[in-house]
Motif scaffolding. Structure first.
Motif, short mmCIF file in Angstrom:
data_model
loop_
_atom_site.label_atom_id
_atom_site.label_comp_id
_atom_site.label_asym_id
_atom_site.label_seq_id
_atom_site.Cartn_x
_atom_site.Cartn_y
_atom_site.Cartn_z
N GLN A 46 0.81 -1.21 0.00
CA GLN A 46 0.00 0.00 0.00
C GLN A 46 0.85 1.27 0.00
O GLN A 46 0.33 2.34 -0.33
N ASP A 47 2.13 1.17 0.34
CA ASP A 47 2.98 2.36 0.32
C ASP A 47 4.00 2.28 -0.82
O ASP A 47 5.04 2.93 -0.78
N GLY A 48 3.68 1.50 -1.83
CA GLY A 48 4.57 1.37 -2.98
C GLY A 48 4.15 2.29 -4.12
O GLY A 48 2.97 2.61 -4.28
N HIS A 49 5.14 2.70 -4.90
CA HIS A 49 4.89 3.61 -6.03
C HIS A 49 5.62 3.03 -7.24
O HIS A 49 6.79 2.66 -7.15
N PHE A 50 4.93 2.97 -8.37
CA PHE A 50 5.39 2.17 -9.50
C PHE A 50 5.18 2.92 -10.80
O PHE A 50 4.21 3.67 -10.97
N ALA A 51 6.11 2.71 -11.73
CA ALA A 51 5.94 3.21 -13.10
C ALA A 51 6.64 2.23 -14.03
O ALA A 51 7.56 1.50 -13.61
N ASP A 52 6.20 2.19 -15.26
CA ASP A 52 6.88 1.31 -16.21
C ASP A 52 6.79 1.88 -17.62
O ASP A 52 5.99 2.76 -17.91
#
Length: 270
Positions: free
Chosen positions: A155-161
């Motif tokens: 829940q405290d993760g941040h992601f991009a791809d």
């Protein structure tokens, strides 16, 4: 049961975050204003160039980390990975993940005072000895920042791809069979040759023979240094799908598939 490697856990965490909707997934061109309500950080990631080919396999990976208000976020460690993806063999139509992932760590750059990070000269390629059967030629680059460093609390993760198109050269396969009509107990012999682009060594190219629709292949072999191969299989009464598939060892050389003109006379007549 063996424990998961860090790279596998990272890939699984990113997939979980996306599936659960726990975070936004901005594109490489996303702006800080795209932050989801309540999200503390926004990541972007991109590559230059956006595609690679047989002779040019390296890219620079760059990105940004910003706070929800759009200001740069310095000193943020971002975990970067290259993820080579494969199409999962699934003739049954089960609700399983259609993609299999092979991640590779690219490092953990730290954002600078402007919230920017970069990793230069990244090889977009397949690393390791696994087969390239079913490989997808769009390679994924992922960026992940986990605030507490615990992948079990997504829940405290941040992601991009983003993806890099790995443009592959074509290949071909020719073959002969010892018989076109078979019955249960017969030995089917298939021999042939794999032809790869000029300058690419064919030795070690994998060749797979399918005999039944449910399995992607029944037997496999690898080519000799001249590209030739021979394989044989004893026919079963229910074998109904005969096909050859090849998987060159180079990500930048595409495999090919040929349907064999084989009729199994042991099958019930329809």
């Amino acid at each position: 049961m063996p424990s998961k490697t860090l790279t596998t856990r990272l890939a699984a965490t990113a997939a979980l975050l996306l599936a659960a909707g726990a975070l936004a997934t901005p594109s490489a061109a996303a702006k800080p204003a795209d932050a989801a309500p309540g999200e503390a950080y926004v990541l972007t990631v991109s590559t230059s160039p956006a595609s690679t080919d047989y002779d040019n396999r390296r890219v620079d990976v760059t990105g940004t980390v910003t706070k929800a208000d759009g200001t740069p976020a310095p000193n943020i460690p971002v975990t970067l990975q290259e993820v080579v993806r494969f199409t999962t063999w699934n003739p049954w139509g089960d609700p399983i993940d259609p993609t299999y992932y092979e991640p590779r760590d690219l490092g953990t750059p730290v954002s600078d005072a402007d919230g920017e990070f970069t990793v230069p000269d990244v090889d977009i390629d397949h690393v390791g000895d696994s087969s390239l059967l079913n490989v997808q030629h769009d390679v994924q680059i992922t960026a992940l920042y986990d605030e507490d460093g615990d992948l079990n609390t997504p829940q405290d993760g941040h992601f991009a791809d983003t993806t890099v198109a790995a443009d592959a050269k074509s290949s071909s396969v020719s073959y002969t069979v010892n018989r076109k009509k078979v019955k249960a107990g017969d030995v089917l012999v298939v021999q042939g040759k794999v032809t790869l682009p000029e300058g690419v060594e064919p030795e070690g190219t994998e060749v797979f023979l399918q005999t039944y629709w449910e399995g992607q292949y029944r037997v496999k072999t690898t080519t000799e240094d001249d590209g030739f191969f021979v394989m044989s299989v004893r026919v079963r009464g229910y074998d109904d799908t005969f096909a050859l598939r090849t998987a060159p060892r180079d990500l930048y050389v595409a495999g090919t598939e040929r349907t064999l003109p084989i009729t199994n006379t042991s099958l019930p007549r329809t």
